[in-house]
Design a protein around this motif. Structure first.
Motif: not given
Length: 96
Positions: A74-96
């Protein structure tokens, strides 16, 4: 009070999280705990359609940025949410 929430998030990741390897574009990598899940979000301004996203939850203290590779799958795409403790990142498939 925030210390109690931080401890709770750490316990949740320790119990429910899985060990993942994070690699940056320079080739350096580190291992941490994270949780994968799928989320449904509305797409379009007026349409009643939903889009499925692959999401990764990490602690906010992890040095992760867009473009980092997770487990060579997987590749990290963008940050959706950050509540100060946990960060939520969207992912997309890694194609080398």
């Amino acid at each position: 009070m925030t210390d109690q929430f931080a401890a709770l998030h750490q316990q949740c990741l320790a119990v429910f999280g899985q060990s993942i390897t994070v690699s940056n574009p320079d080739g350096e990598s580190f291992t941490t705990k994270g949780m994968f899940k799928k989320e449904l979000i509305p797409t379009g301004q007026f349409e009643n359609t939903l889009q499925s996203l692959n999401v990764l939850l990490l602690t906010s203290s992890e040095p992760v940025k867009r473009g980092y590779i997770i487990d060579q799958a997987w590749v990290i795409d963008r940050k959706i949410q950050d509540d100060g403790q946990l960060t939520t990142w969207t992912l997309y498939e890694y194609l080398p």
